[in-house]
Design a protein around this motif. Structure first.
Motif, PDB file in Angstrom:
ATOM      1  N   ASP A  84       0.925  -1.193   0.089  1.00 18.68           N
ATOM      2  CA  ASP A  84       0.120   0.119   0.084  1.00 18.68           C
ATOM      3  C   ASP A  84       0.885   1.258   0.041  1.00 18.68           C
ATOM      4  N   GLU A  85       1.813   1.259   0.504  1.00 17.15           N
ATOM      5  CA  GLU A  85       2.667   2.363   0.887  1.00 17.15           C
ATOM      6  C   GLU A  85       3.372   2.662  -0.425  1.00 17.15           C
ATOM      7  N   VAL A  86       3.984   1.543  -1.363  1.00 18.05           N
ATOM      8  CA  VAL A  86       4.542   1.715  -2.578  1.00 18.05           C
ATOM      9  C   VAL A  86       3.362   2.434  -3.493  1.00 18.05           C
ATOM     10  N   GLU A  87       2.248   1.899  -3.327  1.00 13.60           N
ATOM     11  CA  GLU A  87       1.195   2.248  -4.301  1.00 13.60           C
ATOM     12  C   GLU A  87       0.963   3.994  -4.023  1.00 13.60           C
ATOM     13  N   VAL A  88       0.942   4.438  -2.825  1.00 11.40           N
ATOM     14  CA  VAL A  88       0.858   5.912  -2.591  1.00 11.40           C
ATOM     15  C   VAL A  88       1.910   6.303  -3.085  1.00 11.40           C
ATOM     16  N   GLU A  89       3.086   5.821  -3.060  1.00  9.09           N
ATOM     17  CA  GLU A  89       4.279   6.667  -3.549  1.00  9.09           C
ATOM     18  C   GLU A  89       4.106   6.573  -5.257  1.00  9.09           C
ATOM     19  N   ILE A  90       3.655   5.899  -5.882  1.00  8.61           N
ATOM     20  CA  ILE A  90       3.541   5.838  -7.276  1.00  8.61           C
ATOM     21  C   ILE A  90       2.459   6.694  -7.645  1.00  8.61           C
ATOM     22  N   ARG A  91       1.184   6.777  -6.871  1.00  3.79           N
ATOM     23  CA  ARG A  91       0.364   7.482  -7.234  1.00  3.79           C
ATOM     24  C   ARG A  91       0.435   8.948  -6.753  1.00  3.79           C
ATOM     25  N   ALA A  92       1.324   9.226  -6.045  1.00  5.10           N
ATOM     26  CA  ALA A  92       1.675  10.570  -5.557  1.00  5.10           C
ATOM     27  C   ALA A  92       2.667  11.121  -6.896  1.00  5.10           C
ATOM     28  N   HIS A  93       3.416  10.290  -7.432  1.00  4.32           N
ATOM     29  CA  HIS A  93       4.372  11.077  -8.418  1.00  4.32           C
ATOM     30  C   HIS A  93       3.838  10.595  -9.978  1.00  4.32           C
ATOM     31  N   ALA A  94       2.700   9.973 -10.221  1.00  3.03           N
ATOM     32  CA  ALA A  94       2.467   9.425 -11.644  1.00  3.03           C
ATOM     33  C   ALA A  94       2.151  10.787 -12.132  1.00  3.03           C
ATOM     34  N   GLY A  95       1.675  11.680 -11.691  1.00  8.16           N
ATOM     35  CA  GLY A  95       1.133  12.850 -12.470  1.00  8.16           C
ATOM     36  C   GLY A  95       2.470  14.169 -12.685  1.00  8.16           C
ATOM     37  N   ASP A  96       3.441  13.660 -12.175  1.00 13.01           N
ATOM     38  CA  ASP A  96       4.719  14.695 -12.148  1.00 13.01           C
ATOM     39  C   ASP A  96       4.805  15.319 -13.496  1.00 13.01           C
ATOM     40  N   GLU A  97       5.392  16.481 -13.580  1.00 13.41           N
ATOM     41  CA  GLU A  97       5.473  16.765 -14.769  1.00 13.41           C
ATOM     42  C   GLU A  97       6.500  16.055 -15.761  1.00 13.41           C
ATOM     43  N   LYS A  98       7.706  15.457 -15.096  1.00 13.14           N
ATOM     44  CA  LYS A  98       8.551  14.722 -15.579  1.00 13.14           C
ATOM     45  C   LYS A  98       8.284  13.323 -15.688  1.00 13.14           C
ATOM     46  N   ILE A  99       7.193  12.815 -15.091  1.00 16.07           N
ATOM     47  CA  ILE A  99       6.730  11.510 -15.299  1.00 16.07           C
ATOM     48  C   ILE A  99       5.906  11.115 -16.425  1.00 16.07           C
ATOM     49  N   VAL A 100       6.038  10.459 -17.310  1.00 17.98           N
ATOM     50  CA  VAL A 100       5.245  10.196 -18.493  1.00 17.98           C
ATOM     51  C   VAL A 100       4.422   9.050 -18.484  1.00 17.98           C
ATOM     52  N   ALA A 101       4.549   8.003 -17.722  1.00 12.24           N
ATOM     53  CA  ALA A 101       3.698   6.794 -17.755  1.00 12.24           C
ATOM     54  C   ALA A 101       3.855   6.078 -16.494  1.00 12.24           C
ATOM     55  N   VAL A 102       3.107   5.098 -16.324  1.00 13.07           N
ATOM     56  CA  VAL A 102       2.878   4.063 -15.260  1.00 13.07           C
ATOM     57  C   VAL A 102       3.718   2.937 -15.867  1.00 13.07           C
ATOM     58  N   GLY A 103       5.010   2.638 -15.264  1.00  9.42           N
ATOM     59  CA  GLY A 103       5.645   1.266 -15.666  1.00  9.42           C
ATOM     60  C   GLY A 103       7.075   1.181 -15.133  1.00  9.42           C
ATOM     61  N   GLU A 104       7.527   0.255 -15.308  1.00 10.77           N
ATOM     62  CA  GLU A 104       7.361  -1.013 -16.111  1.00 10.77           C
ATOM     63  C   GLU A 104       6.547  -2.116 -15.509  1.00 10.77           C
ATOM     64  N   ILE A 105       5.308  -2.357 -15.876  1.00  8.09           N
ATOM     65  CA  ILE A 105       4.500  -3.263 -15.134  1.00  8.09           C
ATOM     66  C   ILE A 105       4.235  -4.214 -16.105  1.00  8.09           C
ATOM     67  N   GLY A 106       3.617  -5.465 -15.347  1.00  2.00           N
ATOM     68  CA  GLY A 106       3.039  -6.601 -16.378  1.00  2.00           C
ATOM     69  C   GLY A 106       3.261  -7.945 -15.712  1.00  2.00           C
ATOM     70  N   LEU A 107       3.594  -9.030 -16.496  1.00  2.00           N
ATOM     71  CA  LEU A 107       3.736 -10.434 -16.258  1.00  2.00           C
ATOM     72  C   LEU A 107       4.994 -11.168 -16.643  1.00  2.00           C
ATOM     73  N   ASP A 108       5.800 -11.696 -15.775  1.00  2.00           N
ATOM     74  CA  ASP A 108       6.856 -12.675 -15.975  1.00  2.00           C
ATOM     75  C   ASP A 108       6.871 -13.871 -15.756  1.00  2.00           C
ATOM     76  N   TYR A 109       6.343 -14.835 -16.622  1.00  2.00           N
ATOM     77  CA  TYR A 109       6.187 -16.318 -16.283  1.00  2.00           C
ATOM     78  C   TYR A 109       7.500 -16.980 -16.707  1.00  2.00           C
ATOM     79  N   PHE A 110       8.454 -16.281 -17.215  1.00  2.00           N
ATOM     80  CA  PHE A 110       9.666 -17.083 -17.443  1.00  2.00           C
ATOM     81  C   PHE A 110      10.596 -17.313 -16.355  1.00  2.00           C
ATOM     82  N   TYR A 111      11.026 -16.106 -15.837  1.00  2.00           N
ATOM     83  CA  TYR A 111      11.698 -16.476 -14.756  1.00  2.00           C
ATOM     84  C   TYR A 111      10.986 -16.476 -13.356  1.00  2.00           C
ATOM     85  N   ASP A 112       9.732 -16.421 -13.230  1.00  2.00           N
ATOM     86  CA  ASP A 112       8.905 -16.534 -12.088  1.00  2.00           C
ATOM     87  C   ASP A 112       9.499 -15.959 -10.810  1.00  2.00           C
TER      88      ASP A 112
END
Length: 269
Positions: A84-112
């Motif tokens: 939850d704390e990490v999510e708060v940090e991402i949400r707090a800065h996702a809209g910053d002027e120099k932040i252009v995207a949410v990422g790198e996010i996704g799924l990796d079942y190769f390395y697991d």
């Protein structure tokens, strides 16, 4: 016998590095890397966040020059560190002027490296952040095509900005889904590897209007510099390979991928 190394080409038209990890570069001082990057007419660089430990560092890097930008997000390898704390940090800065995207996010079942159910939950939570903040997303998907399609399908109506499936090495099913939904596919030095015909097949399939250029440096150094640490200034080799594979004029590839990058990450420009 390895290919003869040649000078890095410099194009008249600027290009945009849409995916690298500046904080992972080790072989030379960062100032030298950035100087050489500008020297090959790279106009903008996006450095990518991947873990709770480098969210702040990416924000710092985005401030060191007006042409450097960043993202905020947690890679599936580090999904078990999401909180939850990490999510708060991402949400707090996702809209910053120099932040252009949410990422790198996704799924990796190769390395697991993280439990798959946790990966899926963290992927959904971060897609929701992108929806709530009207940001595009930078997606990592490896050996997880079906689940990636299923989860993205849950957000089709709400994720207006879409984004990119970066370092695309997946199959044609995910490629067709992404392209049909208006996503871009990101290609890097893998396109130059001898055994990467599967990736070149996807390059041929993808409209040039939905392709982005990236290095993913310090990883995946393109031919003819394989064996060295990758860096943003090798991006011109990726552009050349895309033009070759798609049998398009190089100028067209450079100009269109530039516009694709602006449309995806810098819509006001």
């Amino acid at each position: 016998m390895s290919k003869k190394r040649r000078e890095i080409p410099v194009f008249d038209h600027p290009i945009i590095e849409t995916h690298c990890h500046l904080d992972y570069l080790k072989d030379r001082p960062l100032e030298d890397t950035l100087e050489q990057t500008r020297g090959v007419n790279i106009e903008k660089v996006i450095t990518i966040a991947v873990s709770p430990d480098n969210l702040a560092r990416v924000r710092e890097l985005s401030q060191i020059a007006p042409w450097i930008y960043g993202t905020q997000g947690i890679h599936p390898h580090d999904a078990e560190g999401y909180s939850d704390e990490v999510e708060v940090e991402i949400r707090a800065h996702a809209g910053d002027e120099k932040i252009v995207a949410v990422g790198e996010i996704g799924l990796d079942y190769f390395y697991d490296n993280a439990d798959r159910e946790i990966q899926r939950e963290v992927f959904r939570r971060q897609l929701q952040i992108a929806c709530d903040t009207d940001r595009p997303v930078v997606i990592h998907s490896r050996e997880a095509d079906d689940d990636t399609i299923a989860i993205l399908g849950e957000f089709e109506d709400s994720l207006k900005r879409r984004g990119v499936i970066h370092s695309f090495t997946s199959g044609p099913g995910l490629a067709r889904y992404a392209l049909d939904q208006g996503w871009c596919l990101g290609f890097n030095g893998i396109t130059t590897f001898n055994k990467a015909e599967n990736v070149r097949d996807i390059v041929r399939m993808a409209p040039i209007e939905q392709i982005l250029l990236e290095t993913d440096s310090p990883f995946l150094t393109p031919v003819p510099y394989r064996g060295r640490e990758n860096a943003p200034f090798y991006l011109p080799f990726v552009a050349e390979k895309i033009a070759e594979v798609k049998a398009l004029p190089l100028d067209e590839v450079i100009g269109m991928t530039y516009q694709n990058s602006l449309r995806t990450f810098f819509p006001g420009e």
